[in-house]
Design a protein around this motif. Structure first.
Motif, mmCIF file in Angstrom:
data_model
loop_
_atom_site.group_PDB
_atom_site.id
_atom_site.type_symbol
_atom_site.label_atom_id
_atom_site.label_comp_id
_atom_site.label_asym_id
_atom_site.label_seq_id
_atom_site.Cartn_x
_atom_site.Cartn_y
_atom_site.Cartn_z
ATOM 1 N N MET A 1 8.488 12.284 39.065
ATOM 2 C CA MET A 1 8.957 11.146 38.320
ATOM 3 C C MET A 1 9.658 11.586 37.026
ATOM 4 O O MET A 1 10.678 11.024 36.650
ATOM 5 C CB MET A 1 7.786 10.225 37.995
ATOM 6 N N TYR A 2 9.109 12.597 36.379
ATOM 7 C CA TYR A 2 9.704 13.063 35.126
ATOM 8 C C TYR A 2 11.056 13.710 35.371
ATOM 9 O O TYR A 2 11.969 13.582 34.551
ATOM 10 C CB TYR A 2 8.754 14.024 34.418
ATOM 11 N N GLU A 3 11.185 14.368 36.486
ATOM 12 C CA GLU A 3 12.474 14.950 36.842
ATOM 13 C C GLU A 3 13.507 13.838 37.059
ATOM 14 O O GLU A 3 14.676 13.983 36.695
ATOM 15 C CB GLU A 3 12.333 15.794 38.107
ATOM 16 N N ASP A 4 13.061 12.716 37.618
ATOM 17 C CA ASP A 4 13.960 11.570 37.818
ATOM 18 C C ASP A 4 14.457 11.014 36.482
ATOM 19 O O ASP A 4 15.615 10.599 36.366
ATOM 20 C CB ASP A 4 13.264 10.468 38.616
ATOM 21 N N ILE A 5 13.584 11.007 35.487
ATOM 22 C CA ILE A 5 13.990 10.541 34.154
ATOM 23 C C ILE A 5 15.087 11.439 33.606
ATOM 24 O O ILE A 5 16.111 10.962 33.092
ATOM 25 C CB ILE A 5 12.780 10.487 33.194
ATOM 26 N N PRO A 23 22.713 13.554 26.518
ATOM 27 C CA PRO A 23 22.138 14.903 26.422
ATOM 28 C C PRO A 23 20.985 14.985 25.420
ATOM 29 O O PRO A 23 20.018 15.715 25.632
ATOM 30 C CB PRO A 23 23.315 15.767 25.974
ATOM 31 N N THR A 24 21.076 14.220 24.347
ATOM 32 C CA THR A 24 19.987 14.192 23.375
ATOM 33 C C THR A 24 18.731 13.596 24.006
ATOM 34 O O THR A 24 17.623 14.081 23.763
ATOM 35 C CB THR A 24 20.399 13.384 22.127
ATOM 36 N N GLU A 25 18.910 12.576 24.831
ATOM 37 C CA GLU A 25 17.774 11.980 25.548
ATOM 38 C C GLU A 25 17.157 12.982 26.522
ATOM 39 O O GLU A 25 15.941 13.002 26.710
ATOM 40 C CB GLU A 25 18.211 10.718 26.296
ATOM 41 N N VAL A 26 18.002 13.803 27.138
ATOM 42 C CA VAL A 26 17.491 14.831 28.051
ATOM 43 C C VAL A 26 16.607 15.807 27.282
ATOM 44 O O VAL A 26 15.500 16.144 27.722
ATOM 45 C CB VAL A 26 18.664 15.576 28.741
ATOM 46 N N VAL A 27 17.077 16.245 26.126
ATOM 47 C CA VAL A 27 16.298 17.189 25.312
ATOM 48 C C VAL A 27 15.000 16.534 24.835
ATOM 49 O O VAL A 27 13.929 17.149 24.869
ATOM 50 C CB VAL A 27 17.137 17.708 24.121
ATOM 51 N N GLN A 28 15.063 15.279 24.417
ATOM 52 C CA GLN A 28 13.857 14.577 23.976
ATOM 53 C C GLN A 28 12.872 14.399 25.123
ATOM 54 O O GLN A 28 11.657 14.534 24.933
ATOM 55 C CB GLN A 28 14.224 13.221 23.367
ATOM 56 N N ALA A 29 13.373 14.125 26.318
ATOM 57 C CA ALA A 29 12.492 14.002 27.481
ATOM 58 C C ALA A 29 11.842 15.345 27.801
ATOM 59 O O ALA A 29 10.671 15.403 28.182
ATOM 60 C CB ALA A 29 13.271 13.476 28.678
ATOM 61 N N LEU A 30 12.583 16.420 27.627
ATOM 62 C CA LEU A 30 12.015 17.751 27.849
ATOM 63 C C LEU A 30 10.895 18.028 26.854
ATOM 64 O O LEU A 30 9.836 18.541 27.235
ATOM 65 C CB LEU A 30 13.096 18.827 27.733
ATOM 66 N N THR A 36 3.711 19.482 30.079
ATOM 67 C CA THR A 36 2.855 19.223 31.242
ATOM 68 C C THR A 36 3.576 19.462 32.563
ATOM 69 O O THR A 36 2.935 19.525 33.603
ATOM 70 C CB THR A 36 2.323 17.774 31.217
ATOM 71 N N HIS A 37 4.900 19.585 32.514
ATOM 72 C CA HIS A 37 5.704 19.825 33.724
ATOM 73 C C HIS A 37 6.714 20.939 33.442
ATOM 74 O O HIS A 37 7.881 20.683 33.169
ATOM 75 C CB HIS A 37 6.419 18.540 34.153
ATOM 76 N N PRO A 38 6.260 22.198 33.494
ATOM 77 C CA PRO A 38 7.096 23.326 33.078
ATOM 78 C C PRO A 38 8.368 23.528 33.903
ATOM 79 O O PRO A 38 9.320 24.132 33.424
ATOM 80 C CB PRO A 38 6.178 24.538 33.207
ATOM 81 N N HIS A 39 8.410 23.016 35.127
ATOM 82 C CA HIS A 39 9.603 23.217 35.944
ATOM 83 C C HIS A 39 10.826 22.505 35.355
ATOM 84 O O HIS A 39 11.955 22.796 35.732
ATOM 85 C CB HIS A 39 9.357 22.737 37.379
#
Length: 167
Positions: A1-5, A23-30, A36-39
């Protein structure tokens, strides 16, 4: 699910390159989901190095990811280099200092392992020499067959300190 975000924000960026917040949202999601999801780290690293514009705007983030990945042992250094080499946008120079640090650490670790193995071997040899020099404890050879041809040992026979016997 987190990968989908993450993929949602990546697709949003790809659909309209003028969307600067994706891209900023991608970094914030990371930052939010990565521990908890290192992949997710490899996915984001690949995304941030997909275009020269993204790399320019998020170079600081790209430089931080390998440090975190190494600290948490998520991706080996060679894996980071492979991710960066997939699209031809990022160069090895981007992570040169980080790579040099990893190589230096690996060399130091190998030297420590070699030193430890040499010390163990030296201690074993010193113990063997001490046993051979001790006049109170004679070396007893109990082997009755030749080490080479397995025939019965008769006198004269040669007894080596490595416990091989020949006649």
């Amino acid at each position: 699910m987190y990968e989908d975000i993450l993929r949602f924000w990546m697709d949003k960026h790809n659909a309209s390159s003028s969307e600067s917040s994706a891209p900023t949202e991608v970094v914030q999601a990371l930052v939010r989901y990565g521990p908890t999801h290192p992949h997710l780290y490899g996915l984001v690293l690949r995304f941030l190095t997909s275009t020269p514009e993204l790399l320019t705007r998020h170079q600081a983030d790209v430089e931080k990811i390998p440090e975190h990945v190494e600290k948490e042992r998520i991706i080996p250094p060679l894996g980071v280099v492979q991710i960066l080499s997939r699209n031809g946008v990022a160069s090895v120079g981007l992570v040169k200092d980080w790579l040099m640090g990893r190589i230096k650490e690996a060399r130091e670790e190998m030297q420590i392992q070699l030193i430890n193995s040499y010390q163990l071997e030296t201690n074993a040899k010193l113990k063997q020499v001490a046993e051979l020099e001790d006049p109170m404890h004679a070396k007893v050879f109990s082997v009755t067959r030749c080490s080479q041809c397995s025939e019965q040992l008769d006198l004269p026979s040669v007894h080596f300190m490595c416990n091989h016997l020949y006649y």
